[in-house]
Scaffold this active site. Structure first.
Site, PDB file in Angstrom:
ATOM      1  N   VAL A  28      42.608  45.987  34.549  1.00  0.00           N
ATOM      2  CA  VAL A  28      41.311  45.330  34.762  1.00  0.00           C
ATOM      3  C   VAL A  28      40.905  44.637  33.470  1.00  0.00           C
ATOM      4  CG1 VAL A  28      38.865  45.658  35.262  1.00  0.00           C
ATOM      5  CG2 VAL A  28      40.586  47.008  36.491  1.00  0.00           C
ATOM      6  N   GLY A  30      37.985  42.867  31.273  1.00  0.00           N
ATOM      7  CA  GLY A  30      36.540  42.774  31.131  1.00  0.00           C
ATOM      8  C   GLY A  30      36.159  41.808  30.023  1.00  0.00           C
ATOM      9  N   SER A  33      29.964  42.932  30.292  1.00  0.00           N
ATOM     10  CA  SER A  33      29.524  44.312  30.095  1.00  0.00           C
ATOM     11  C   SER A  33      30.678  45.310  30.144  1.00  0.00           C
ATOM     12  CB  SER A  33      28.472  44.687  31.142  1.00  0.00           C
ATOM     13  OG  SER A  33      29.023  44.656  32.448  1.00  0.00           O
ATOM     14  N   GLU A 156      29.869  44.840  40.428  1.00  0.00           N
ATOM     15  CA  GLU A 156      29.905  43.375  40.287  1.00  0.00           C
ATOM     16  C   GLU A 156      29.477  42.678  41.576  1.00  0.00           C
ATOM     17  OE1 GLU A 156      30.416  42.306  37.362  1.00  0.00           O
ATOM     18  OE2 GLU A 156      31.227  44.115  36.436  1.00  0.00           O
TER      19      GLU A 156
END
Length: 299
Positions: A28, A30, A33, A156
């Site tokens: 994942v 990012g 945040s 999200e």
């Protein structure tokens, strides 16, 4: 809407992520945040940059397409993310704002589409390393991949959707005299596939109006925004500190510029509040004492 691991549901037939991660584990990426508030159950983290462009040979690796240029997908293995852009073009009606007063959060858009927006930031940007999309890639073991996917879908929810694209690990080195800067970073030539949540230009929270994307307007909105997860200013300041904390320093000029503008607004607001309080104090003093009998400080 606050993200939670409660009520976890598995969707074995409704997702395509396993076609990108056949071993069942998950990477994942990012860029907002998720840098300072990582997903649960991650076992490894790599500082990374996204990749962008079009390479027909790699087309099956990504489902990320942008309005206005439907053939463009984030799939190329030749060049790190010079062709994509992180921007505060996404309104937040949950975490950092409300439906009545939306805040601003980060999304990623394809650079060629971004250029069609006549973005105010284009006047100060150059095709340099500082225009890459920097962030952190988290490895999620197969035993928790579906659970984390559920968690991120909920976290999200406000205009973002999951997409798949290569990312490049980044190594950083710097002196002890100060924080590492963009010149200290080395991008790996080897890439891996990641899942990334993006608010595409077609989502209802994406801001297309020029005036709403002007940096000072963005700063004004951030300075006043507040949602379920806290102040919008906290989001911006945490993003700046998180980028510094993972060794990226002033990697994102957009973030550092917004921090400067928001702090300027806050300083002016504080000065105005102090001036107003001084005026009220004078009024109270004058109203409470007859003329000729006023006492107190002479300064």
């Amino acid at each position: 809407m606050a993200a939670s691991l409660q009520g976890h549901q598995v969707h074995p037939n409704g997702r395509t992520w396993k076609t990108h991660f056949p071993k069942g584990d998950l990477w994942v990426f990012g860029y907002g945040s998720l840098i300072w508030k990582p997903p649960p159950h991650y076992g490894k983290i790599m500082i990374s940059t996204l990749e962008s462009g079009l390479n027909p040979k790699n087309k099956p690796e990504s489902n990320l397409n942008f309005p206005g240029n439907p053939k463009t997908a984030i799939t190329t293995r030749n060049k790190p993310a010079d062709n994509s852009r992180g921007v505060f073009n996404q309104a937040s009606t949950d975490h950092r704002g409300t439906p009545e007063q939306p805040g601003r959060v980060v999304t990623v858009i394809e650079r060629e589409f971004w250029k069609t927006l006549d973005d105010p930031l284009a006047k100060t940007e150059s095709e340099s390393a500082s225009t890459k999309v920097w962030g952190a890639a988290y490895h999620i073991p197969a035993s928790h991949a579906e659970e984390v996917h559920d968690y991120l879908d909920e976290r999200e929810v406000d205009g973002y959707s999951a997409h798949f694209t290569p990312f490049y690990p980044v190594s950083a080195s710097g002196s002890e005299s100060g924080p590492e800067t963009i010149t200290d970073l080395s991008v790996s030539a080897q890439s891996s596939t990641c899942m990334v949540y993006i608010g595409q230009p077609s989502n209802p929270q994406f801001l297309r109006e020029y005036a709403r994307r002007e940096p000072q307007d963005v700063a004004q909105v951030i300075s006043a925004g507040h949602g379920a997860s806290g102040k919008n200013t906290e989001y911006l300041f945490l993003l700046e500190k998180a980028l510094e904390g993972i060794g990226l320093g002033s990697a994102d000029v957009h973030v550092t510029d917004l921090v400067r503008r928001v702090k300027g607004i806050e300083a002016r607001s504080l000065a105005e509040r102090e001036e107003e309080e001084a005026e009220r104090e004078v009024e109270r003093n004058l109203a409470g004492e007859p003329e000729g009998e006023r006492r107190g400080s002479i300064e």
